[in-house]
Design a protein around this motif. Structure first.
Motif, PDB file in Angstrom:
ATOM      1  N   THR A 150      12.562  75.133  41.435  1.00  0.00           N
ATOM      2  CA  THR A 150      13.894  74.900  42.011  1.00  0.00           C
ATOM      3  C   THR A 150      14.912  74.697  40.891  1.00  0.00           C
ATOM      4  O   THR A 150      14.550  74.446  39.729  1.00  0.00           O
ATOM      5  CB  THR A 150      13.886  73.666  42.925  1.00  0.00           C
ATOM      6  OG1 THR A 150      13.581  72.505  42.127  1.00  0.00           O
ATOM      7  CG2 THR A 150      12.831  73.802  44.006  1.00  0.00           C
ATOM      8  N   SER A 151      16.180  74.814  41.246  1.00  0.00           N
ATOM      9  CA  SER A 151      17.235  74.630  40.245  1.00  0.00           C
ATOM     10  C   SER A 151      17.227  73.205  39.690  1.00  0.00           C
ATOM     11  O   SER A 151      17.496  72.982  38.504  1.00  0.00           O
ATOM     12  CB  SER A 151      18.599  74.953  40.855  1.00  0.00           C
ATOM     13  OG  SER A 151      18.848  74.140  41.987  1.00  0.00           O
ATOM     14  N   GLU A 152      16.900  72.222  40.556  1.00  0.00           N
ATOM     15  CA  GLU A 152      16.843  70.838  40.090  1.00  0.00           C
ATOM     16  C   GLU A 152      15.715  70.662  39.073  1.00  0.00           C
ATOM     17  O   GLU A 152      15.891  69.981  38.048  1.00  0.00           O
ATOM     18  CB  GLU A 152      16.623  69.886  41.274  1.00  0.00           C
ATOM     19  CG  GLU A 152      17.802  69.748  42.222  1.00  0.00           C
ATOM     20  CD  GLU A 152      17.914  70.903  43.195  1.00  0.00           C
ATOM     21  OE1 GLU A 152      18.944  71.002  43.874  1.00  0.00           O
ATOM     22  OE2 GLU A 152      16.965  71.721  43.245  1.00  0.00           O
ATOM     23  N   GLU A 153      14.567  71.270  39.348  1.00  0.00           N
ATOM     24  CA  GLU A 153      13.447  71.178  38.404  1.00  0.00           C
ATOM     25  C   GLU A 153      13.800  71.868  37.089  1.00  0.00           C
ATOM     26  O   GLU A 153      13.463  71.376  36.011  1.00  0.00           O
ATOM     27  CB  GLU A 153      12.200  71.807  39.017  1.00  0.00           C
ATOM     28  CG  GLU A 153      11.574  70.989  40.131  1.00  0.00           C
ATOM     29  CD  GLU A 153      10.405  71.694  40.762  1.00  0.00           C
ATOM     30  OE1 GLU A 153       9.340  71.074  40.917  1.00  0.00           O
ATOM     31  OE2 GLU A 153      10.541  72.880  41.103  1.00  0.00           O
ATOM     32  N   PHE A 154      14.475  73.030  37.185  1.00  0.00           N
ATOM     33  CA  PHE A 154      14.855  73.755  35.969  1.00  0.00           C
ATOM     34  C   PHE A 154      15.807  72.918  35.114  1.00  0.00           C
ATOM     35  O   PHE A 154      15.672  72.862  33.892  1.00  0.00           O
ATOM     36  CB  PHE A 154      15.510  75.085  36.340  1.00  0.00           C
ATOM     37  CG  PHE A 154      15.971  75.885  35.151  1.00  0.00           C
ATOM     38  CD1 PHE A 154      15.073  76.598  34.378  1.00  0.00           C
ATOM     39  CD2 PHE A 154      17.313  75.909  34.806  1.00  0.00           C
ATOM     40  CE1 PHE A 154      15.496  77.325  33.283  1.00  0.00           C
ATOM     41  CE2 PHE A 154      17.753  76.633  33.714  1.00  0.00           C
ATOM     42  CZ  PHE A 154      16.833  77.351  32.948  1.00  0.00           C
ATOM     43  N   ASN A 155      16.765  72.271  35.766  1.00  0.00           N
ATOM     44  CA  ASN A 155      17.714  71.433  35.021  1.00  0.00           C
ATOM     45  C   ASN A 155      17.023  70.219  34.407  1.00  0.00           C
ATOM     46  O   ASN A 155      17.506  69.664  33.419  1.00  0.00           O
ATOM     47  CB  ASN A 155      18.840  70.967  35.945  1.00  0.00           C
ATOM     48  CG  ASN A 155      19.726  72.110  36.406  1.00  0.00           C
ATOM     49  OD1 ASN A 155      19.860  73.110  35.700  1.00  0.00           O
ATOM     50  ND2 ASN A 155      20.314  71.991  37.589  1.00  0.00           N
ATOM     51  N   CYS A 168      15.907  82.436  36.494  1.00  0.00           N
ATOM     52  CA  CYS A 168      15.360  83.658  37.107  1.00  0.00           C
ATOM     53  C   CYS A 168      14.163  84.192  36.329  1.00  0.00           C
ATOM     54  O   CYS A 168      13.197  84.689  36.922  1.00  0.00           O
ATOM     55  CB  CYS A 168      16.447  84.723  37.193  1.00  0.00           C
ATOM     56  SG  CYS A 168      17.821  84.310  38.292  1.00  0.00           S
ATOM     57  N   GLN A 169      14.199  84.116  35.005  1.00  0.00           N
ATOM     58  CA  GLN A 169      13.090  84.624  34.196  1.00  0.00           C
ATOM     59  C   GLN A 169      11.799  83.859  34.477  1.00  0.00           C
ATOM     60  O   GLN A 169      10.716  84.459  34.551  1.00  0.00           O
ATOM     61  CB  GLN A 169      13.450  84.527  32.712  1.00  0.00           C
ATOM     62  CG  GLN A 169      14.493  85.533  32.278  1.00  0.00           C
ATOM     63  CD  GLN A 169      14.959  85.333  30.845  1.00  0.00           C
ATOM     64  OE1 GLN A 169      14.971  84.205  30.342  1.00  0.00           O
ATOM     65  NE2 GLN A 169      15.329  86.400  30.178  1.00  0.00           N
ATOM     66  N   ILE A 170      11.906  82.548  34.628  1.00  0.00           N
ATOM     67  CA  ILE A 170      10.712  81.742  34.906  1.00  0.00           C
ATOM     68  C   ILE A 170      10.137  82.103  36.265  1.00  0.00           C
ATOM     69  O   ILE A 170       8.927  82.291  36.423  1.00  0.00           O
ATOM     70  CB  ILE A 170      11.050  80.244  34.827  1.00  0.00           C
ATOM     71  CG1 ILE A 170      11.477  79.872  33.397  1.00  0.00           C
ATOM     72  CG2 ILE A 170       9.859  79.395  35.259  1.00  0.00           C
ATOM     73  CD1 ILE A 170      11.982  78.450  33.251  1.00  0.00           C
TER      74      ILE A 170
END
Length: 264
Positions: A150-155, A168-170
């Motif tokens: 999720t975007s929260e996890e990515f941040n 997106c790459q991940i």
């Protein structure tokens, strides 16, 4: 005008130019010395230090801005690729919708179970063993997948860990790993006798790679990534695996000189 007068005039002009040049040099030296002396004055020295600090801060800000621009450019490229993929999928779906065949193939039926069948009794009917069908279908439905980040996890991933990788790459790599897992366990969930020679060799390898710590878990190895996907097993791939471990999507189990990536 006599030639001697003309020569004197030229000499006078050249002398004035030379004097002007020397005076400019003297002024430059005076300015340099005055600036040099300014550095010794406490108040001016403090001001110069503040200016130097502001220059360093501005340089750091420019560096961050450059990295942000690079990130946005990469995100833009990924979004364009996603749009192209969605357009292709839409065209394929539209084509399928417009070209549905009038007669679709029927599922093979066990003749003994079909009481009202009008089939010719002289024609042989291919009977599939229900237990094998149920086992294969159940196995395919229960294949575990890695949930997307999720975007929260990515941040929440540390900057040093994700470097210049994008969200997106991940998730693109997660999609490929899920494809490898599905391909592997699709083979494992089939009867070995029904497999081709190539698939049978893969089946044997999968069984040999299973150890006590992976019993009851879905896992893959690097060979599966190379076999079932187009991903490159390089430094970037290992960085993404590290991020997936950080986000508790994968765990590592080592043994027999082999690293197994277990879906958690």
């Amino acid at each position: 005008m006599a030639s001697s007068d003309l020569e004197q005039l030229c000499s006078s002009s050249e002398l004035e130019q030379l004097c002007s040049y020397i005076n400019r040099k003297i002024d430059n030296i005076k300015h340099t010395l005055s600036l040099r002396n300014c550095g010794k004055v406490p108040t001016v020295k403090t001001l110069l230090n503040q200016i130097a600090d502001e220059i360093i801060a501005a340089n750091e800000l420019l560096t961050k801005l450059e990295l942000e621009i690079m990130y946005e450019e990469q995100t833009n490229i990924s979004l364009k690729e996603l749009c192209e993929c969605l357009e292709e999928n839409y065209k394929d779906a539209q084509h399928l919708r417009e070209n549905i065949p009038p007669h679709l193939p029927q599922v093979a039926v066990n003749k003994s179970l079909d009481k009202g069948s009008d089939l010719n009794s002289d024609e042989p009917v291919k009977v599939l063993e229900p237990a094998l069908i149920n086992k294969a279908l159940k196995g395919l439905q229960n294949i575990k997948e890695i949930p997307f980040i999720t975007s929260e996890e990515f941040n929440g991933v540390p900057a040093y860990m994700k470097s210049r990788l994008t969200y997106c790459q991940i998730n693109d790599v997660i999609k490929e790993i899920n494809k490898a897992v599905a391909s592997k366990y699709k083979i494992l969930h089939q009867p070995k006798k029904s497999l081709s020679a190539v698939a049978r060799n893969l089946y044997s390898r999968f069984v040999e790679e299973e150890i006590k710590d992976t019993k009851g878990h879905y896992f893959i190895v690097e060979a599966d990534i190379k076999e079932f996907t187009a991903l490159k097993v390089d430094k970037r791939f290992y960085v993404i695996l590290n991020i997936l471990r950080h986000c508790k999507r994968l765990s590592e189990v080592r043994g027999g000189k082999l690293t197994r990536y277990v879906i958690t």
